[in-house]
Design an enzyme around this catalytic site. Structure first.
Site, PDB file in Angstrom:
ATOM      1  N   ALA A   1       0.850  -1.017  -0.112  1.00 10.14           N
ATOM      2  CA  ALA A   1      -0.199   0.210  -0.198  1.00 10.14           C
ATOM      3  C   ALA A   1       0.787   1.143  -0.152  1.00 10.14           C
ATOM      4  CB  ALA A   1      -0.751  -0.122   1.201  1.00 10.14           C
TER       5      ALA A   1
ATOM      6  N   GLY B   1       0.777  -4.836   0.770  1.00  9.68           N
ATOM      7  CA  GLY B   1      -0.463  -5.701   0.039  1.00  9.68           C
ATOM      8  C   GLY B   1      -0.444  -5.500  -1.354  1.00  9.68           C
TER       9      GLY B   1
ATOM     10  N   GLU C   1      -0.690  -9.376  -0.748  1.00 15.37           N
ATOM     11  CA  GLU C   1      -1.814  -9.037  -0.459  1.00 15.37           C
ATOM     12  C   GLU C   1      -2.720  -9.261  -1.689  1.00 15.37           C
ATOM     13  OE1 GLU C   1      -2.155  -6.054   2.744  1.00 15.37           O
ATOM     14  OE2 GLU C   1      -3.042  -7.832   3.951  1.00 15.37           O
TER      15      GLU C   1
ATOM     16  N   GLU D   1       4.551  -5.075   7.261  1.00 15.91           N
ATOM     17  CA  GLU D   1       4.016  -3.991   8.161  1.00 15.91           C
ATOM     18  C   GLU D   1       4.053  -3.724   8.934  1.00 15.91           C
ATOM     19  OE1 GLU D   1       2.285  -6.396   6.235  1.00 15.91           O
ATOM     20  OE2 GLU D   1       0.941  -5.554   4.470  1.00 15.91           O
TER      21      GLU D   1
END
Ligand code: CO8
Length: 261
Positions: A69, A112, A115, A135
């Protein structure tokens, strides 16, 4: 058509019956900001609805599938900002699509990015691929499904190791752990993914969608309920002309001519 008009962060094209979405923010290693999410979900949704497209490949660059992200976009957000916007909720729309999604992963698939790969149905890795959920080092935890999908995919031991320490795994370890289904030389990656997606796209699209739903149910629910769902989905394949054609072709020793593809 699926033109690139209006897309700033991705490239969208079709290769025969395969839709190809390429993340295109090279300067930030394809960090997934909000507008990338919006564009990617919209493009994949359009492919899902297009009878001329039977499978979708999502890929990045040689160096990065996606490095997570967008940290710069998130850094100064408050709890209320994240909660009020329900940050990242829109990614779930991708997992509700019925068309098979193939992730072609080269380089970094972190946070992300990892993911996003796990939201896809097949993950094909280049030998250069690196998967991780870093993260924890940023003072957060996976927020786009990583704690759930990684644990289901590779088991608790490796998921805890990756999520609590931030350790990255390479393509071979990802293959052994069951996170990816194939590893190929980096220069072969896109061809291999397009061929796999092309093979899927030659089948009956509605039946491929039923099969995806059935396997996804195994992944997301308990076995007893999943087997019931599978049986219902199997029954519903018999409502398609493609089931009639597929089985007739086998009996007649010829190639099937699927109507819905
Ligand atoms: N976000 C924003 N920018 C990024 C990101 C990112 N995730 N990753 C890389 N970039 C940028 C860098 O800042 C740099 O920009 P600039 O040139 O302006 O400095 C550019 O991309 C190139 O990166 P590097 O110079 O760092 O390249 P290196 O080859 O040296 O390193 C790495 C590559 C190791 C991948 C490194 O870039 C890195 O560690 N990136 C961050 C990886 C990471 O921590 N990802 C997880 C992000 S958090 C996340 O995904 C959480 C999702 C769920 C949140 C839930 C909230 C509800």
């Amino acid at each position: 058509g699926h033109e690139n008009i209006g897309h700033e962060n991705i490239r969208v094209e079709t290769r025969g019956r395969v839709g190809l979405i390429t993340l295109n923010r090279p300067k930030v290693l394809n960090a997934l900001n909000k507008s990338t999410m919006d564009e990617l979900v919209a493009a994949a949704t359009a492919f899902d609805a297009d009878p001329g497209v039977g499978a979708v490949v999502i890929t990045g660059s040689a160096k990065a599938f996606a490095a997570g992200a967008d940290i710069k976009e998130m850094a100064s957000q408050s709890y209320m900002d994240m909660y009020a916007a329900d940050w990242f909720r829109h990614w779930e729309d991708l997992t509700r699509l019925r068309i098979p999604l193939v992730a072609a992963v080269s380089g970094y698939a972190l946070g992300g990015g990892c993911e996003l790969a796990m939201m896809c149905d097949l993950v094909i890795a280049a030998d250069s691929a690196r998967f991780g959920q870093p993260e924890i080092s940023l003072g957060v935890l996976p927020g786009m499904g990583g704690t759930q999908r990684l644990t289901r995919a590779v088991g608790k031991a490796l998921a805890m190791d990756m999520i609590l320490t931030g350790r990255q795994i390479d393509a071979e370890e990802a293959l052994r752990a069951g996170l990816v289904s194939r590893v190929v030389a980096a220069e072969r990656l896109l061809d291999e993914a397009l061929e796999a997606a092309g093979t899927i796209a030659e089948k009956s699209k509605p039946v491929a969608m039923l099969a995806k739903e059935a396997v996804s149910t195994a992944f997301e629910t308990g076995v007893t309920h999943g087997v019931q769902i599978e049986r219902r989905l199997f029954h519903s394949a018999f409502a398609t002309e493609d089931q009639k054609e597929g089985m007739a072709a086998f009996v007649e020793k010829r190639k099937p001519e699927f109507r819905h593809r």
